[in-house]
Design an enzyme around this catalytic site. Structure first.
Site, mmCIF file in Angstrom:
data_model
loop_
_atom_site.group_PDB
_atom_site.id
_atom_site.type_symbol
_atom_site.label_atom_id
_atom_site.label_comp_id
_atom_site.label_asym_id
_atom_site.label_seq_id
_atom_site.Cartn_x
_atom_site.Cartn_y
_atom_site.Cartn_z
ATOM 1 N N ASP A 36 0.826 -1.208 0.000
ATOM 2 C CA ASP A 36 0.000 0.000 0.000
ATOM 3 C C ASP A 36 0.865 1.265 0.000
ATOM 4 O OD1 ASP A 36 0.914 -0.329 2.513
ATOM 5 O OD2 ASP A 36 -1.014 -0.135 3.531
ATOM 6 N N HIS A 241 19.089 3.713 -22.154
ATOM 7 C CA HIS A 241 18.295 4.040 -20.966
ATOM 8 C C HIS A 241 18.787 3.248 -19.753
ATOM 9 C CE1 HIS A 241 14.736 5.619 -23.589
ATOM 10 N NE2 HIS A 241 15.764 6.427 -23.571
ATOM 11 N N ASP A 258 23.632 11.268 -17.613
ATOM 12 C CA ASP A 258 22.469 11.946 -18.201
ATOM 13 C C ASP A 258 21.513 12.202 -17.051
ATOM 14 O OD1 ASP A 258 20.137 12.693 -19.484
ATOM 15 O OD2 ASP A 258 20.248 11.139 -21.031
ATOM 16 N N ASP A 270 17.561 18.586 -18.828
ATOM 17 C CA ASP A 270 17.932 17.275 -19.398
ATOM 18 C C ASP A 270 19.320 17.438 -20.011
ATOM 19 O OD1 ASP A 270 18.079 14.808 -20.574
ATOM 20 O OD2 ASP A 270 16.464 15.143 -22.023
ATOM 21 N N HIS A 349 19.803 6.768 -32.245
ATOM 22 C CA HIS A 349 18.658 7.576 -31.790
ATOM 23 C C HIS A 349 18.623 8.913 -32.516
ATOM 24 C CE1 HIS A 349 21.237 10.138 -29.182
ATOM 25 N NE2 HIS A 349 21.821 9.031 -28.760
ATOM 26 N N HIS A 353 14.740 16.334 -28.705
ATOM 27 C CA HIS A 353 13.285 16.330 -28.496
ATOM 28 C C HIS A 353 12.894 17.646 -27.847
ATOM 29 C CE1 HIS A 353 14.333 15.505 -24.252
ATOM 30 N NE2 HIS A 353 15.213 14.650 -24.743
ATOM 31 N N HIS A 360 10.390 14.607 -22.431
ATOM 32 C CA HIS A 360 10.135 14.456 -23.876
ATOM 33 C C HIS A 360 8.819 15.189 -24.086
ATOM 34 C CE1 HIS A 360 12.809 10.636 -24.348
ATOM 35 N NE2 HIS A 360 13.450 11.662 -23.849
ATOM 36 N N GLU A 383 21.366 16.323 -28.645
ATOM 37 C CA GLU A 383 22.073 15.277 -27.911
ATOM 38 C C GLU A 383 22.615 14.152 -28.784
ATOM 39 O OE1 GLU A 383 19.396 12.768 -25.523
ATOM 40 O OE2 GLU A 383 17.797 14.209 -25.933
ATOM 41 N N TYR A 387 27.998 5.134 -29.775
ATOM 42 C CA TYR A 387 27.923 4.014 -28.824
ATOM 43 C C TYR A 387 28.534 2.797 -29.495
ATOM 44 C CZ TYR A 387 24.457 7.416 -27.396
ATOM 45 O OH TYR A 387 23.822 8.589 -27.071
ATOM 46 N N ARG A 411 27.714 10.669 -25.106
ATOM 47 C CA ARG A 411 26.614 11.554 -25.535
ATOM 48 C C ARG A 411 26.871 12.914 -24.901
ATOM 49 N NH1 ARG A 411 22.784 8.494 -24.433
ATOM 50 N NH2 ARG A 411 22.034 9.161 -22.383
ATOM 51 N N GLU A 413 24.639 16.393 -24.303
ATOM 52 C CA GLU A 413 23.255 16.878 -24.434
ATOM 53 C C GLU A 413 23.093 18.236 -23.769
ATOM 54 O OE1 GLU A 413 20.293 14.492 -22.363
ATOM 55 O OE2 GLU A 413 18.703 15.362 -23.593
HETATM 56 N N1 GLY Z 1 17.232 11.767 -20.508
HETATM 57 C C1 GLY Z 1 16.377 11.343 -21.527
HETATM 58 C C2 GLY Z 1 16.789 11.888 -22.811
HETATM 59 O O1 GLY Z 1 17.871 12.405 -22.929
HETATM 60 O O2 GLY Z 1 16.050 11.920 -23.739
HETATM 61 MN MN MN Z 2 17.086 14.219 -23.835
HETATM 62 MN MN MN Z 3 18.977 13.177 -21.327
#
Ligand code: GLY
Ligand code: MN
Ligand code: MN
Length: 440
Positions: A36, A241, A258, A270, A349, A353, A360, A383, A387, A411, A413
């Site tokens: 709960d 992820h 990240d 982000d 990717h 975004h 996102h 970003e 990889y 990466r 970003e």
């Molecule tokens: N942290 C999620 C992305 O970079 O889209």
């Molecule tokens: Mn992002």
């Molecule tokens: Mn990110």
């Protein structure tokens, strides 16, 4: 403008765009974690955007066809001192009217009886189905009974449409207030990245770095991380992820972080940075880092009015593929590699975004065959990454990759505001040059 006025002016714009439709926008509910216990509450961003009301189990109804003073109806959890002992303060249906600019408030348990009354006079219903089955059932049942009556000559809403095309288009273009809030979220997020790079050492656990970052978010008054922070050493960085964050960071590896915070009003940062855990890039790491950085700078330069998110992606991709060809990790003509997607085992990717109340964020990228143009007030991430692992098959015609490159995931970003002129890097306080990623 005070918060109260901001939400009010959004509601007015939303009401004016609804035409003759009624809109039903529910709040989020608490979600069970185990037994709960519940996950921390996270409001539905659409509901928050229009109401600024941060309680679960509420439903907002917008009725532009009714006279002023009856257009914004909110159903809320009733005041209940016995429940409030357990779960805390509730505004209740009386106080919510003056505090949140509501025209008429009811207890949520009145919704089944009152929904038909409020929908009468609408020529359609704006409601997103598929999120809450009991609310779906109530809306369908109420609407169906009204359609029965329509056959007998009464007027009733004849269409059911999602509210997204109106609401998400509004959310895509940030006003000065929203930009200021995203600026605050990116400031805290960028400072956390600087802090963690200072203390990171070989032998530490990924989780320790996550702790430092998230502690800073809380210290600065943020609600917490905007999404599961990624702290990924070595090959873990090739899992896009990755959130388990429990490996030891070994000498010689890169660490990809990240992480961004979410503020109390849900605006987010982000940011991703990647650096050598021992303070010195290897030759391979540096070569790849320089490509990602050059690609990101090129892509950011494309964040100008009149361009679009696809152009930003292709600007990044062009530099990545050129760099990989130069290093011999891809072979062939750059344009053909891009057209054939023969780079996707290394870059799988998109380059960014929209960013806002959702990490996102909502808003179309394309309308039919036309990409949505970048316009001042939009905020997006840029970003790119590389990889290098064995997870994806090397496409036919491309070379197998030598083991010395394997286990490198990079990466970079940033969060970018589209302005009339040059793109503004909201996350610029997080450094990213090769030198600043290394110990001096
Ligand atoms: N942290 C999620 C992305 O970079 O889209
Ligand atoms: Mn992002
Ligand atoms: Mn990110």
């Amino acid at each position: 403008m005070k918060d109260f006025e901001i939400f009010k002016s959004r509601r007015e714009r939303f009401l004016s765009k609804l035409g003759g439709k009624a809109a039903i926008i529910p709040a989020a509910s608490l979600v069970t974690h185990h037994s709960d216990c519940e996950y921390p509450f996270r409001q539905n961003s659409d509901f928050w955007y229009l109401t600024g009301f941060d309680e679960p189990d509420a439903v907002a109804i917008f009725l532009p066809f009714r006279p002023r003073g009856e257009q914004y109806v909110l159903f809320v959890q009733p005041s209940d001192s016995a429940m409030e002992v357990w779960t805390g303060f509730r505004w209740g249906e009386k106080r919510v009217v003056e505090q949140f600019g509501v025209d008429i408030a009811h207890s949520l348990d009145q919704l089944p009886q009152l929904l038909a009354h409020y929908l009468a006079g609408a020529d359609g219903i704006a409601f997103r189905i598929g999120k809450d089955s009991s609310l779906d059932t109530l809306v369908f049942k109420t609407w169906s009974l009204q359609l029965d009556k329509a056959q007998r000559g009464e007027s009733c809403p004849l269409s059911l449409v999602p509210p997204c095309s109106i609401l998400h288009n509004m959310r895509l273009y940030k006003d000065d207030y929203e930009v200021q809030r995203i600026r605050e979220a990116t400031r805290i997020s960028a400072e956390a990245h600087e802090l963690v790079r200072d203390i990171a050492r070989p032998g530490m656990n990924e989780r320790q770095l996550q702790g430092v970052i998230e502690e800073y978010f809380l210290q600065q008054g943020a609600r917490g991380p905007a999404y599961g922070s990624i702290v990924a050493g070595g090959d873990n960085a090739c899992v896009l992820h990755y959130t388990s964050n429990r490996s030891i960071l070994r000498d010689g590896e890169l660490v990809l972080i990240d992480a961004g915070c979410s503020l109390y009003d849900y605006y987010n940062g982000d940011i991703t940075r990647t650096f050598p855990i021992n303070g010195k890039f290897s030759g391979e790491q540096k070569a790849l880092y320089e490509i990602v950085l050059a690609s990101q700078l090129k892509a950011i330069a494309a964040v100008i009015p009149g361009q679009d998110a696809e152009a930003v992606h292709f600007a990044a991709l062009q530099v990545l593929v050129e760099g990989l060809v130069e290093l011999g990790l891809l072979v062939g003509n750059v344009e053909s590699i891009i057209n054939e997607g023969a780079y996707r085992h290394i870059y799988m990717h998109k380059t960014g975004h929209w960013l806002g109340l959702d990490v996102h964020d909502v808003g179309a990228y394309r309308l039919g065959e036309y990409p949505v143009e970048l316009t001042p007030g939009m905020v997006l991430t840029v970003e790119p990454g590389l990889y290098i692992s064995d997870r994806l098959e090397v496409p036919k015609g491309q070379p197998e990759i030598h083991p010395r490159w394997k286990g490198i995931g990079i990466r970079i970003e940033d969060d970018i505001l589209v302005t009339e002129k040059n793109p503004e890097i909201l996350s610029k306080d997080a450094l990213k040059s090769v030198d600043s990623m290394q110990n001096s």
